[in-house]
Design a protein around this motif. Sequence first.
Motif, PDB file in Angstrom:
ATOM      1  N   ILE A 136     -10.887  -7.949  -6.779  1.00  0.00           N
ATOM      2  CA  ILE A 136     -10.797  -6.287  -6.742  1.00  0.00           C
ATOM      3  C   ILE A 136     -10.003  -6.410  -5.256  1.00  0.00           C
ATOM      4  O   ILE A 136     -10.583  -6.688  -4.269  1.00  0.00           O
ATOM      5  N   GLU A 137      -8.811  -5.876  -5.380  1.00  0.00           N
ATOM      6  CA  GLU A 137      -8.156  -5.443  -3.874  1.00  0.00           C
ATOM      7  C   GLU A 137      -7.960  -3.910  -3.714  1.00  0.00           C
ATOM      8  O   GLU A 137      -7.692  -3.969  -2.496  1.00  0.00           O
ATOM      9  N   ALA A 138      -8.570  -3.137  -4.540  1.00  0.00           N
ATOM     10  CA  ALA A 138      -8.537  -1.774  -4.161  1.00  0.00           C
ATOM     11  C   ALA A 138      -9.662  -0.862  -4.802  1.00  0.00           C
ATOM     12  O   ALA A 138      -9.766  -1.218  -6.082  1.00  0.00           O
ATOM     13  N   GLU A 139     -10.212  -0.011  -4.200  1.00  0.00           N
ATOM     14  CA  GLU A 139     -11.403   0.685  -4.749  1.00  0.00           C
ATOM     15  C   GLU A 139     -11.106   2.067  -4.116  1.00  0.00           C
ATOM     16  O   GLU A 139     -10.780   2.290  -3.063  1.00  0.00           O
ATOM     17  N   SER A 140     -11.497   3.114  -5.086  1.00  0.00           N
ATOM     18  CA  SER A 140     -11.527   4.529  -4.618  1.00  0.00           C
ATOM     19  C   SER A 140     -12.569   4.733  -3.693  1.00  0.00           C
ATOM     20  O   SER A 140     -13.552   4.179  -3.681  1.00  0.00           O
ATOM     21  N   ALA A 141     -12.289   5.479  -2.644  1.00  0.00           N
ATOM     22  CA  ALA A 141     -13.156   5.719  -1.766  1.00  0.00           C
ATOM     23  C   ALA A 141     -14.276   6.898  -2.025  1.00  0.00           C
ATOM     24  O   ALA A 141     -15.184   7.079  -1.392  1.00  0.00           O
ATOM     25  N   ALA A 142     -13.699   7.680  -3.034  1.00  0.00           N
ATOM     26  CA  ALA A 142     -14.663   8.875  -3.688  1.00  0.00           C
ATOM     27  C   ALA A 142     -14.933   9.961  -2.732  1.00  0.00           C
ATOM     28  O   ALA A 142     -15.890  10.469  -2.707  1.00  0.00           O
ATOM     29  N   SER A 143     -14.093   9.897  -1.644  1.00  0.00           N
ATOM     30  CA  SER A 143     -14.266  10.948  -0.675  1.00  0.00           C
ATOM     31  C   SER A 143     -14.294  12.552  -0.863  1.00  0.00           C
ATOM     32  O   SER A 143     -15.058  13.166  -0.222  1.00  0.00           O
ATOM     33  N   TYR A 144     -13.740  12.627  -2.261  1.00  0.00           N
ATOM     34  CA  TYR A 144     -13.958  14.323  -2.734  1.00  0.00           C
ATOM     35  C   TYR A 144     -15.400  14.586  -2.998  1.00  0.00           C
ATOM     36  O   TYR A 144     -15.674  15.720  -2.889  1.00  0.00           O
ATOM     37  N   ARG A 145     -16.109  13.647  -3.099  1.00  0.00           N
ATOM     38  CA  ARG A 145     -17.610  13.890  -3.386  1.00  0.00           C
ATOM     39  C   ARG A 145     -18.406  14.830  -2.292  1.00  0.00           C
ATOM     40  O   ARG A 145     -19.048  15.723  -2.505  1.00  0.00           O
ATOM     41  N   LEU A 146     -17.840  14.220  -1.083  1.00  0.00           N
ATOM     42  CA  LEU A 146     -18.180  14.992   0.204  1.00  0.00           C
ATOM     43  C   LEU A 146     -17.970  16.603   0.271  1.00  0.00           C
ATOM     44  O   LEU A 146     -18.763  17.567   0.854  1.00  0.00           O
TER      45      LEU A 146
END
Length: 312
Positions: A136-146
């Motif tokens: 795994i070299e990239a992942e979503s930060a899921a910052s939209y949840r904030l």
Amino acid sequence: MASNLHVAITARGERNGLIQAEAMALTGGSPDADGVSTCERIDRIDRAAYVHRGVRIIVSADTIEELRDAIAVRANTIQSDRFRIDVHDPESRSPLGRIEIAIMLADALQEFPDLGNPLHHFLVIVGERNLMFGEIEAESAASYRLHDNKPWTTSSSLDGRFSRALVNLVPDARSILDPCCGAGSIVVEAASLGIEAFGVDWKPALAGMTHENLAHFGYSGTVVQADSRSHVQYADAIVTDLPYGHAINADEGVIRAILEQCAGLAPRAVFVAPTNITTWLTDTGYANIQVHSVMKRRGFTRWVHAAESTVT
């Protein structure tokens, strides 16, 4: 056998065409039923709403035993100190459990695992035709949840994930205009990604909500109270949830006037509506229209239209 592929792991959702659209816009790949797609790029996955991971494939094989043997052959070339192995098998195709698969493949590597704080995070993908092992070299930060905790919302406000995906349909845009911004869900997502964000709403209260939501998160953006049928603000892209329903007293004439004005303000646009408005878009200066339906609860469907202006 060895592979130079990169793949993305995406949320699964046959009722959500926005998932496919975002994956294509960010990675250049269209996910299959397992949520797996071959990618052209993975560097934008950190901003994604529905794309979870980008994986560099190291080896692939037809069976789990062949995969284990292929990893063992290449073990001295695979950097694996302090590793973790996870398994993506949404259809439970493997007769082995996820932990059994992870242990079998871990034994083929030369280093020791660290499940809590790994330096190398590997993923086994159990597909319909073969199995793949990669890092795994990239992942979503899921910052939209904030942003779902923003101080102001309305009954028709889009959630952060949906809004982020809409913005991601125009990933090269450096500036975005939302001419029907409401409480500012789309404006907040654009601003959070460092995009120059413009919001317009004809109701002073809603323009004020957008301004306060931006300030709450420390984001910068320009918000004005104006009539979007005549207001002029140029941008790289329009992204908006068009007004609908008795709460906003919108009618076809109002929507068409907004669309016509928008066609002269940005070369690309993303419009959300409660029905397919392709005909309206064509009539008001748009072409190359792609439509993605998103089925919500209680039978309600939102229609996402990505289009190019023929006016600008």
